[in-house]
Write a protein that holds these residues in place. Structure first.
Motif, PDB file in Angstrom:
ATOM      1  N   PRO A  81       0.768  -1.186  -0.049  1.00  0.00           N
ATOM      2  CA  PRO A  81       0.062   0.045  -0.097  1.00  0.00           C
ATOM      3  C   PRO A  81       0.965   1.217   0.070  1.00  0.00           C
ATOM      4  O   PRO A  81       1.809   1.404   0.796  1.00  0.00           O
ATOM      5  CB  PRO A  81      -0.604  -0.210   1.255  1.00  0.00           C
ATOM      6  N   LEU A  82       0.383   2.328  -0.953  1.00  0.00           N
ATOM      7  CA  LEU A  82       1.349   3.583  -0.819  1.00  0.00           C
ATOM      8  C   LEU A  82       0.508   4.737  -0.012  1.00  0.00           C
ATOM      9  O   LEU A  82      -0.661   4.624  -0.248  1.00  0.00           O
ATOM     10  CB  LEU A  82       1.734   3.721  -2.389  1.00  0.00           C
ATOM     11  N   THR A  83       1.387   5.744   0.196  1.00  0.00           N
ATOM     12  CA  THR A  83       0.898   6.993   0.487  1.00  0.00           C
ATOM     13  C   THR A  83       1.483   8.104  -0.478  1.00  0.00           C
ATOM     14  O   THR A  83       2.595   7.369  -0.915  1.00  0.00           O
ATOM     15  CB  THR A  83       0.893   7.337   1.931  1.00  0.00           C
ATOM     16  N   ASP A  84       1.129   9.400  -0.763  1.00  0.00           N
ATOM     17  CA  ASP A  84       1.652  10.107  -1.499  1.00  0.00           C
ATOM     18  C   ASP A  84       2.266  11.315  -0.866  1.00  0.00           C
ATOM     19  O   ASP A  84       2.264  12.454  -1.347  1.00  0.00           O
ATOM     20  CB  ASP A  84       0.419  10.572  -2.730  1.00  0.00           C
ATOM     21  N   ASP A  85       2.426  11.273   0.466  1.00  0.00           N
ATOM     22  CA  ASP A  85       2.988  12.307   1.181  1.00  0.00           C
ATOM     23  C   ASP A  85       4.591  12.356   1.372  1.00  0.00           C
ATOM     24  O   ASP A  85       4.991  13.078   2.232  1.00  0.00           O
ATOM     25  CB  ASP A  85       2.488  12.532   2.552  1.00  0.00           C
ATOM     26  N   LEU A 150       9.545   2.481  -1.869  1.00  0.00           N
ATOM     27  CA  LEU A 150      10.871   1.913  -0.961  1.00  0.00           C
ATOM     28  C   LEU A 150      11.349   2.983   0.127  1.00  0.00           C
ATOM     29  O   LEU A 150      11.950   2.299   0.983  1.00  0.00           O
ATOM     30  CB  LEU A 150      11.784   2.035  -2.221  1.00  0.00           C
ATOM     31  N   ARG A 151      11.202   4.208   0.017  1.00  0.00           N
ATOM     32  CA  ARG A 151      11.359   5.132   1.149  1.00  0.00           C
ATOM     33  C   ARG A 151      10.585   4.534   2.271  1.00  0.00           C
ATOM     34  O   ARG A 151      11.256   4.439   3.398  1.00  0.00           O
ATOM     35  CB  ARG A 151      11.012   6.644   0.706  1.00  0.00           C
ATOM     36  N   GLN A 152       9.392   4.279   2.155  1.00  0.00           N
ATOM     37  CA  GLN A 152       8.684   3.721   3.130  1.00  0.00           C
ATOM     38  C   GLN A 152       9.197   2.447   3.804  1.00  0.00           C
ATOM     39  O   GLN A 152       9.247   2.460   5.204  1.00  0.00           O
ATOM     40  CB  GLN A 152       6.944   3.719   2.889  1.00  0.00           C
ATOM     41  N   LEU A 153       9.387   1.624   3.026  1.00  0.00           N
ATOM     42  CA  LEU A 153       9.833   0.298   3.347  1.00  0.00           C
ATOM     43  C   LEU A 153      11.294   0.490   4.201  1.00  0.00           C
ATOM     44  O   LEU A 153      11.465  -0.309   4.874  1.00  0.00           O
ATOM     45  CB  LEU A 153      10.048  -0.646   2.210  1.00  0.00           C
ATOM     46  N   ALA A 154      12.133   1.289   3.461  1.00  0.00           N
ATOM     47  CA  ALA A 154      13.265   1.409   4.200  1.00  0.00           C
ATOM     48  C   ALA A 154      13.560   1.951   5.604  1.00  0.00           C
ATOM     49  O   ALA A 154      14.183   1.917   6.357  1.00  0.00           O
ATOM     50  CB  ALA A 154      14.326   2.145   3.056  1.00  0.00           C
ATOM     51  N   GLN A 155      12.351   2.654   5.712  1.00  0.00           N
ATOM     52  CA  GLN A 155      12.159   3.235   7.207  1.00  0.00           C
ATOM     53  C   GLN A 155      11.472   2.327   8.040  1.00  0.00           C
ATOM     54  O   GLN A 155      11.832   2.541   9.254  1.00  0.00           O
ATOM     55  CB  GLN A 155      11.420   4.586   7.217  1.00  0.00           C
ATOM     56  N   ALA A 156      11.077   1.318   7.739  1.00  0.00           N
ATOM     57  CA  ALA A 156      10.491   0.191   8.779  1.00  0.00           C
ATOM     58  C   ALA A 156      11.378  -0.846   9.055  1.00  0.00           C
ATOM     59  O   ALA A 156      12.548  -1.078   8.587  1.00  0.00           O
ATOM     60  CB  ALA A 156       9.478  -0.504   8.000  1.00  0.00           C
ATOM     61  N   PRO A 157      11.149  -1.165  10.447  1.00  0.00           N
ATOM     62  CA  PRO A 157      12.031  -2.181  10.821  1.00  0.00           C
ATOM     63  C   PRO A 157      12.205  -3.484   9.921  1.00  0.00           C
ATOM     64  O   PRO A 157      11.384  -3.845   9.381  1.00  0.00           O
ATOM     65  CB  PRO A 157      11.585  -2.522  12.175  1.00  0.00           C
ATOM     66  N   GLU A 158      13.420  -4.065   9.619  1.00  0.00           N
ATOM     67  CA  GLU A 158      13.519  -4.968   8.806  1.00  0.00           C
ATOM     68  C   GLU A 158      13.677  -6.283   9.317  1.00  0.00           C
ATOM     69  O   GLU A 158      14.131  -6.575  10.309  1.00  0.00           O
ATOM     70  CB  GLU A 158      14.988  -4.871   7.828  1.00  0.00           C
ATOM     71  N   ASP A 159      12.740  -7.233   8.596  1.00  0.00           N
ATOM     72  CA  ASP A 159      12.861  -8.760   9.067  1.00  0.00           C
ATOM     73  C   ASP A 159      14.132  -9.273   8.734  1.00  0.00           C
ATOM     74  O   ASP A 159      14.997  -9.126   7.598  1.00  0.00           O
ATOM     75  CB  ASP A 159      11.671  -9.538   8.247  1.00  0.00           C
ATOM     76  N   ILE A 160      14.835 -10.034   9.584  1.00  0.00           N
ATOM     77  CA  ILE A 160      16.077 -10.675   9.571  1.00  0.00           C
ATOM     78  C   ILE A 160      15.712 -11.992   9.386  1.00  0.00           C
ATOM     79  O   ILE A 160      15.211 -12.743  10.002  1.00  0.00           O
ATOM     80  CB  ILE A 160      16.888 -10.474  10.623  1.00  0.00           C
ATOM     81  N   ARG A 161      16.238 -12.328   8.365  1.00  0.00           N
ATOM     82  CA  ARG A 161      16.084 -13.917   7.908  1.00  0.00           C
ATOM     83  C   ARG A 161      17.056 -14.745   8.615  1.00  0.00           C
ATOM     84  O   ARG A 161      18.405 -14.637   8.469  1.00  0.00           O
ATOM     85  CB  ARG A 161      16.212 -14.272   6.429  1.00  0.00           C
ATOM     86  N   LEU A 162      16.851 -15.599   9.770  1.00  0.00           N
ATOM     87  CA  LEU A 162      17.744 -16.311  10.363  1.00  0.00           C
ATOM     88  C   LEU A 162      18.097 -17.547   9.826  1.00  0.00           C
ATOM     89  O   LEU A 162      16.939 -18.055   9.092  1.00  0.00           O
ATOM     90  CB  LEU A 162      17.218 -16.579  11.788  1.00  0.00           C
ATOM     91  N   PRO A 163      19.396 -18.103   9.923  1.00  0.00           N
ATOM     92  CA  PRO A 163      19.656 -19.487   9.230  1.00  0.00           C
ATOM     93  C   PRO A 163      18.653 -20.659   9.792  1.00  0.00           C
ATOM     94  O   PRO A 163      18.697 -20.610  10.952  1.00  0.00           O
ATOM     95  CB  PRO A 163      20.970 -19.557   9.349  1.00  0.00           C
ATOM     96  N   LEU A 164      17.897 -21.269   8.984  1.00  0.00           N
ATOM     97  CA  LEU A 164      16.926 -22.541   9.422  1.00  0.00           C
ATOM     98  C   LEU A 164      17.601 -23.554   8.695  1.00  0.00           C
ATOM     99  O   LEU A 164      17.369 -23.596   7.497  1.00  0.00           O
ATOM    100  CB  LEU A 164      15.615 -22.002   9.163  1.00  0.00           C
ATOM    101  N   MET A 165      18.147 -24.417   9.500  1.00  0.00           N
ATOM    102  CA  MET A 165      18.671 -25.668   8.943  1.00  0.00           C
ATOM    103  C   MET A 165      18.363 -26.976   9.888  1.00  0.00           C
ATOM    104  O   MET A 165      18.556 -26.565  11.165  1.00  0.00           O
ATOM    105  CB  MET A 165      20.149 -25.552   8.575  1.00  0.00           C
ATOM    106  N   SER A 166      18.194 -27.888   9.525  1.00  0.00           N
ATOM    107  CA  SER A 166      18.361 -29.176  10.455  1.00  0.00           C
ATOM    108  C   SER A 166      19.441 -29.359  11.032  1.00  0.00           C
ATOM    109  O   SER A 166      20.509 -28.840  10.598  1.00  0.00           O
ATOM    110  CB  SER A 166      17.653 -30.360   9.691  1.00  0.00           C
TER     111      SER A 166
END
Length: 285
Positions: A81-85, A150-166
């Motif tokens: 979703p986008l805003t225009d401000d 992209l500016r909005q997303l860059a300002q949001a906390p980023e999900d960190i992908r943790l290594p998931l392995m057996s």
């Protein structure tokens, strides 16, 4: 353009094409897979007599369409979703190259295409339209909206992908790395399946345990490499560091495919250092 000049052009443009494919697919490794598919298509088309006036634009169109095919197969298109401000201006280059591939993946496809081509790779709006197969007006609109998102997303906390392995995968790759560290390449050769495949990315592909023995010999002859157990984009990997250069990040990495306790595939990125740009990695041992 003769075939030699064509292949030289492919080689020269490969890092730029990977920058595009990696951000379109949200993964440095998937981006390389898509790039290889795109280059195979380009070579086939050229062999069939395709006329190429603008090699870069032609290759980016193929890479773009191949990326879309990959994404649609994975059903990974997410609309934001986008805003225009927020002013729709380009982000500074130093900031945009730091944005993770997963963040780019959250943009709709045309917006993602436009931002990558303009703000990462420096293409014009008209060139974007030609590559994406849309009008210049649509390309310009997508670019503006993509920059806002992209500016909005860059300002949001980023999900960190943790290594998931057996635990099994962890033990296998850890043992593989330990054998490299000790130089026990005979033990590694004993782990190879008869039909093991080696992909020395951007250089050559071989199949069969008898044919890839020299691969390990070459590593044994080079003293500068240091090996560590780690993860690349959540996948278990062997990280390879150059002791003659900066040790803060790997020089390249190796991925291993297993069938039970046999190695059936080796993907070594020694000759594809461009894949490391913006890639998620972690040292685990």
């Amino acid at each position: 353009m003769n075939m030699d000049a064509f292949e030289d052009g492919l080689k020269a443009l490969r890092p730029r094409l990977h920058r595009y494919c990696a951000r379109m697919t949200g993964s440095a490794v998937n981006g390389e897979d898509v790039l290889q598919d795109a280059l195979v298509k380009a070579l086939h088309a050229r062999a069939e007599g395709a006329e190429v006036d603008n090699l870069e634009g032609w290759l980016f169109r193929i890479a773009h369409n191949t990326s879309l095919d990959f994404l649609r197969n994975r059903s990974r298109n997410t609309v934001v979703p986008l805003t225009d401000d927020i002013e729709a201006a380009a982000m500074p280059e130093a900031d945009i190259v730091e944005i993770s591939f997963q963040t780019f993946l959250r943009l709709p496809e045309l917006q993602r295409c436009a931002v990558i081509l303009k703000d990462v790779l420096g293409h014009s709006v008209d060139e974007i339209a030609g590559i994406a197969g849309c009008s210049p007006a649509a390309a310009k609109s997508a670019l503006q909206r993509g920059r806002v998102a992209l500016r909005q997303l860059a300002q949001a906390p980023e999900d960190i992908r943790l290594p998931l392995m057996s635990d099994t995968d962890r033990r296998k790759i850890a043992a593989y790395v330990q054998l490299f560290q000790s130089g026990d390449f005979d033990a590694i050769r004993a782990m190879l399946a008869d039909d093991v495949k080696l992909d020395l990315v951007n250089r050559l592909q071989l199949e069969g345990r008898d044919k890839i023995g020299l691969y390990f010999t070459r590593y044994a002859e080079v003293a500068k490499w240091r090996f560590a157990f780690g993860a690349v984009e959540g996948q278990p990997a062997m990280l390879v560091f150059d002791s003659e250069g900066p040790m803060e990040r790997p020089a390249h990495f190796v991925l291993i495919d297993w069938s039970e306790n046999r190695i059936i595939g080796i993907r070594d990125f020694l000759f594809a250092p461009y894949v490391l740009e913006g890639m998620d990695w972690a040292r685990l041992g």
